[in-house]
Scaffold this active site. Structure first.
Site, PDB file in Angstrom:
ATOM      1  N   GLY A  83       0.816  -1.165   0.131  1.00 54.86           N
ATOM      2  CA  GLY A  83       0.145   0.124  -0.001  1.00 54.86           C
ATOM      3  C   GLY A  83       0.839   1.111  -0.157  1.00 54.86           C
ATOM      4  N   ARG A 114      13.558  10.197  -2.630  1.00 58.55           N
ATOM      5  CA  ARG A 114      14.505  11.226  -2.739  1.00 58.55           C
ATOM      6  C   ARG A 114      15.804  11.392  -1.886  1.00 58.55           C
ATOM      7  NH1 ARG A 114      14.799  15.906   0.327  1.00 58.55           N
ATOM      8  NH2 ARG A 114      15.515  17.917  -0.516  1.00 58.55           N
ATOM      9  N   ALA A 115      15.387  11.037  -0.667  1.00 57.25           N
ATOM     10  CA  ALA A 115      16.561  10.834   0.371  1.00 57.25           C
ATOM     11  C   ALA A 115      17.497   9.909   0.043  1.00 57.25           C
ATOM     12  CB  ALA A 115      15.927  10.931   1.857  1.00 57.25           C
ATOM     13  N   ARG A 167       0.128  -4.585  -5.200  1.00 55.53           N
ATOM     14  CA  ARG A 167       0.360  -5.909  -4.482  1.00 55.53           C
ATOM     15  C   ARG A 167       0.826  -7.091  -5.525  1.00 55.53           C
ATOM     16  NH1 ARG A 167      -1.071  -4.137   0.692  1.00 55.53           N
ATOM     17  NH2 ARG A 167      -2.575  -2.035   0.552  1.00 55.53           N
ATOM     18  N   GLY A 199       5.415  -1.713   3.733  1.00 54.76           N
ATOM     19  CA  GLY A 199       4.777  -2.371   5.139  1.00 54.76           C
ATOM     20  C   GLY A 199       5.287  -3.430   5.610  1.00 54.76           C
ATOM     21  N   ASP A 200       4.676  -4.146   6.480  1.00 49.99           N
ATOM     22  CA  ASP A 200       5.035  -5.495   7.046  1.00 49.99           C
ATOM     23  C   ASP A 200       5.038  -6.496   5.898  1.00 49.99           C
ATOM     24  OD1 ASP A 200       2.213  -5.311   6.912  1.00 49.99           O
ATOM     25  OD2 ASP A 200       1.931  -6.864   8.164  1.00 49.99           O
ATOM     26  N   THR A 250       3.949   3.033   5.735  1.00 47.69           N
ATOM     27  CA  THR A 250       2.529   2.273   5.653  1.00 47.69           C
ATOM     28  C   THR A 250       1.898   3.375   6.596  1.00 47.69           C
ATOM     29  OG1 THR A 250       0.881   0.612   6.258  1.00 47.69           O
ATOM     30  CG2 THR A 250       2.935   0.623   7.378  1.00 47.69           C
ATOM     31  N   ASP A 268      -0.817   1.952   7.886  1.00 47.94           N
ATOM     32  CA  ASP A 268      -1.330   1.479   9.124  1.00 47.94           C
ATOM     33  C   ASP A 268      -0.591   1.297  10.407  1.00 47.94           C
ATOM     34  OD1 ASP A 268      -2.707  -1.336   7.135  1.00 47.94           O
ATOM     35  OD2 ASP A 268      -3.123   0.850   7.861  1.00 47.94           O
ATOM     36  N   ASP A 307       1.811  -0.681  11.571  1.00 48.23           N
ATOM     37  CA  ASP A 307       1.639  -1.768  11.996  1.00 48.23           C
ATOM     38  C   ASP A 307       3.351  -2.705  11.667  1.00 48.23           C
ATOM     39  OD1 ASP A 307      -0.155  -3.515   9.791  1.00 48.23           O
ATOM     40  OD2 ASP A 307       1.237  -2.295   9.297  1.00 48.23           O
ATOM     41  N   ARG A 326     -17.943  16.286  12.767  1.00 44.08           N
ATOM     42  CA  ARG A 326     -18.673  16.878  14.231  1.00 44.08           C
ATOM     43  C   ARG A 326     -19.559  18.177  14.124  1.00 44.08           C
ATOM     44  NH1 ARG A 326     -17.945  15.208  19.236  1.00 44.08           N
ATOM     45  NH2 ARG A 326     -16.220  13.915  18.777  1.00 44.08           N
ATOM     46  N   ARG A 381      -6.854  -2.662   8.548  1.00 42.92           N
ATOM     47  CA  ARG A 381      -7.586  -3.977   8.329  1.00 42.92           C
ATOM     48  C   ARG A 381      -7.413  -4.949   9.368  1.00 42.92           C
ATOM     49  NH1 ARG A 381      -7.444  -5.639   2.153  1.00 42.92           N
ATOM     50  NH2 ARG A 381      -5.206  -5.063   2.624  1.00 42.92           N
ATOM     51  N   GLN A 404      -7.147   8.653   2.868  1.00 38.36           N
ATOM     52  CA  GLN A 404      -5.823   8.564   3.979  1.00 38.36           C
ATOM     53  C   GLN A 404      -4.569   8.248   3.350  1.00 38.36           C
ATOM     54  OE1 GLN A 404      -8.055   6.654   7.696  1.00 38.36           O
ATOM     55  NE2 GLN A 404      -9.241   6.230   5.845  1.00 38.36           N
TER      56      GLN A 404
HETATM   57  P1  ADP Z   1       2.323  -3.569   2.812  1.00 37.57           P
HETATM   58  O1  ADP Z   1       3.759  -3.875   2.550  1.00 37.57           O
HETATM   59  O2  ADP Z   1       1.970  -2.613   2.589  1.00 37.57           O
HETATM   60  O3  ADP Z   1       2.016  -4.575   4.020  1.00 37.57           O
HETATM   61  P2  ADP Z   1       1.403  -5.930   1.440  1.00 37.57           P
HETATM   62  O4  ADP Z   1       0.970  -6.765   2.544  1.00 37.57           O
HETATM   63  O5  ADP Z   1       0.501  -6.241   0.096  1.00 37.57           O
HETATM   64  O6  ADP Z   1       1.853  -4.651   1.506  1.00 37.57           O
HETATM   65  O7  ADP Z   1       2.871  -6.759   0.816  1.00 37.57           O
HETATM   66  C1  ADP Z   1       3.287  -6.271  -0.212  1.00 37.57           C
HETATM   67  C2  ADP Z   1       4.046  -7.247  -1.033  1.00 37.57           C
HETATM   68  O8  ADP Z   1       4.863  -8.005  -0.571  1.00 37.57           O
HETATM   69  C3  ADP Z   1       2.882  -8.338  -1.358  1.00 37.57           C
HETATM   70  O9  ADP Z   1       1.975  -7.857  -2.426  1.00 37.57           O
HETATM   71  C4  ADP Z   1       3.619  -9.688  -1.834  1.00 37.57           C
HETATM   72  O10 ADP Z   1       4.090  -9.570  -3.110  1.00 37.57           O
HETATM   73  C5  ADP Z   1       5.015  -9.381  -0.871  1.00 37.57           C
HETATM   74  N1  ADP Z   1       4.928 -10.227   0.290  1.00 37.57           N
HETATM   75  C6  ADP Z   1       3.970 -10.385   1.133  1.00 37.57           C
HETATM   76  N2  ADP Z   1       4.138 -11.316   2.194  1.00 37.57           N
HETATM   77  C7  ADP Z   1       5.111 -12.015   1.484  1.00 37.57           C
HETATM   78  C8  ADP Z   1       5.701 -13.321   1.857  1.00 37.57           C
HETATM   79  N3  ADP Z   1       5.345 -13.831   3.171  1.00 37.57           N
HETATM   80  N4  ADP Z   1       6.788 -13.798   1.292  1.00 37.57           N
HETATM   81  C9  ADP Z   1       7.046 -13.169   0.019  1.00 37.57           C
HETATM   82  N5  ADP Z   1       6.388 -12.121  -0.196  1.00 37.57           N
HETATM   83  C10 ADP Z   1       5.533 -11.340   0.502  1.00 37.57           C
HETATM   84  O1  F6P Z   2      -2.126  -1.293   4.207  1.00 32.57           O
HETATM   85  C1  F6P Z   2      -2.456   0.091   3.875  1.00 32.57           C
HETATM   86  C2  F6P Z   2      -3.763  -0.114   3.687  1.00 32.57           C
HETATM   87  O2  F6P Z   2      -4.346   1.200   3.281  1.00 32.57           O
HETATM   88  C3  F6P Z   2      -4.961  -0.701   4.648  1.00 32.57           C
HETATM   89  O3  F6P Z   2      -5.198   0.207   5.821  1.00 32.57           O
HETATM   90  C4  F6P Z   2      -6.230  -0.941   3.721  1.00 32.57           C
HETATM   91  O4  F6P Z   2      -6.928  -1.919   4.527  1.00 32.57           O
HETATM   92  C5  F6P Z   2      -5.566  -1.618   2.369  1.00 32.57           C
HETATM   93  O5  F6P Z   2      -4.391  -0.996   2.542  1.00 32.57           O
HETATM   94  C6  F6P Z   2      -6.286  -1.473   1.335  1.00 32.57           C
HETATM   95  O6  F6P Z   2      -5.418  -2.239   0.355  1.00 32.57           O
HETATM   96  P1  F6P Z   2      -5.640  -1.725  -1.197  1.00 32.57           P
HETATM   97  O7  F6P Z   2      -5.071  -0.466  -1.320  1.00 32.57           O
HETATM   98  O8  F6P Z   2      -5.214  -3.034  -1.863  1.00 32.57           O
HETATM   99  O9  F6P Z   2      -7.003  -1.730  -1.535  1.00 32.57           O
END
Ligand code: ADP
Ligand code: F6P
Length: 321
Positions: free
Chosen positions: A12, A22-23, A73, A103-104, A127, A129, A131, A156, A173, A253
């Site tokens: 995301g 940039r940095a 994704r 992100g994670d 991200t 989130d 998280d 409000r 999520r 957001q």
């Molecule tokens: P975010 O990085 O924002 O959490 P995603 O959860 O979509 O977004 O993860 C980004 C991408 O990283 C995924 O679309 C997938 O290509 C890759 N990815 C996520 N989990 C794994 C995993 N366990 N092993 C390999 N690639 C992964």
């Molecule tokens: O990971 C960031 C996020 O905005 C979440 O908060 C949300 O649930 C998800 O991405 C939405 O995913 P997508 O952009 O693939 O619809």
């Protein structure tokens, strides 16, 4: 020897990713390195699609949302065979280190890549989130909080005029970091998170208490992962005397000009990442811990789970007396 540093933005998008690109680019060149930016997340490594980045290629983007390298994704990257293609792409382009801005989930992909290649892989947490394990704050979180707060402050006004209850859904999520921070900042009467689901009955009890105290209008902030906000709104409308409406803050957001804080985090995280690369510091995840920019092992960040401090929900309850 001149190093080549790769950059990828993945998952995301988040406001501040461009400040990070940039940095990383400018500090890399300052240290005498070359930079290539892979396009559209991990897909860029699968298709060998990239562009060379110099200091001038990243001018005029620090204040822009989104990512100039694009992102997506890419479930295909969870396939080890495709991860091997990614390794070959890095090898083909003589990439010495790869900076993964995401992100994670992106960190999990980065870990798999690091295990299969001799390339140094550094994660920069970005991200909305917030998280990602190993950092108190991610790039983009502050911007998303402020976007949602600005929207809800407007809501409000009409809630008070009509003495209505508004259910406002924010993103998140899996985790309620956005919902809790936004909820406290807007003075929400109720905050619903995936970590602490509250059923309709429980929300009604809070509304009835507030009504008895003379609070006829109110804001209920709910994370999208806390349940079906449309269903909750309908049930509150049916089961209480209040007029109840739903607003979904949504993808606003994810965009917008990053706040100064998001830009600062992006710039300082990037500096730490390049320092680690120049010192051959191994596979690391950059983060902010107790006000200090630091790093932990990429494996710990990728495998860790960042838990929400539920005491924040208790504070929110006290504030909504
Ligand atoms: P975010 O990085 O924002 O959490 P995603 O959860 O979509 O977004 O993860 C980004 C991408 O990283 C995924 O679309 C997938 O290509 C890759 N990815 C996520 N989990 C794994 C995993 N366990 N092993 C390999 N690639 C992964
Ligand atoms: O990971 C960031 C996020 O905005 C979440 O908060 C949300 O649930 C998800 O991405 C939405 O995913 P997508 O952009 O693939 O619809």
């Amino acid at each position: 020897m001149t190093k080549t540093i790769g950059i990828v933005t993945s998952g995301g998008d988040a406001p501040g990713m461009n400040a990070a690109i940039r940095a990383v680019t400018r500090i890399s060149h300052y240290k005498g390195c070359n930079v290539i930016g892979f396009e559209r997340g991990w897909d860029g490594l699968l298709t060998n699609t990239f562009r060379r980045l110099g200091p001038r290629n990243v001018g005029g983007i620090i204040h822009t949302g989104g990512t100039i390298l694009h992102t997506l994704r890419c479930p295909a990257f969870e396939d080890p065979a495709n991860q091997e293609i990614g390794v070959q792409t890095l090898c083909k382009n003589n990439v010495d280190a790869l900076v993964v801005i995401g992100g994670d989930g992106s960190f999990r992909g980065a870990l798999e890549l690091s295990k299969r290649s001799g390339v140094q892989v550094i994660g920069i947490p970005a991200t909305i989130d917030n998280d990602v394990y190993g950092t108190d704050e991610t790039i983009g979180f502050d911007t998303a909080v402020n976007t949602a707060v600005g929207t809800i402050d407007k809501i409000r006004d009409t809630a008070l005029s009509h003495e209505r209850i508004f259910v406002v859904e924010v993103m998140g999520r899996k985790r309620g970091f956005l919902a809790v921070h936004v909820g406290i900042a807007v003075g929400a009467e109720v905050i619903l998170t995936p970590e602490k689901p509250t059923d309709t009955r429980g929300v009604i009890q809070i509304m009835e208490k507030n009504s008895a105290k003379g609070k006829r209008a109110g804001i209920i902030v709910t994370a999208e992962g806390a349940g079906d906000s449309t269903k909750l709104t309908a049930e509150l409308q049916e089961q209480t005397e209040s007029e109840v409406r739903l607003s979904i803050v949504g993808y606003a957001q994810r965009g917008g000009s990053p706040t100064a804080r998001s830009r600062l985090l992006a710039s300082l995280f990037a500096e730490k990442a390049i320092e680690s690369i120049c010192n051959n510091g191994g596979n690391r995840a950059i983060g902010l811990q107790n006000g200090v920019i630091t790093s932990i092992e990429l494996e710990k960040a990728a495998r860790g789970t960042k838990e929400l401090d539920l005491r924040l929900l208790e504070v929110a309850d006290m504030l909504s007396i």
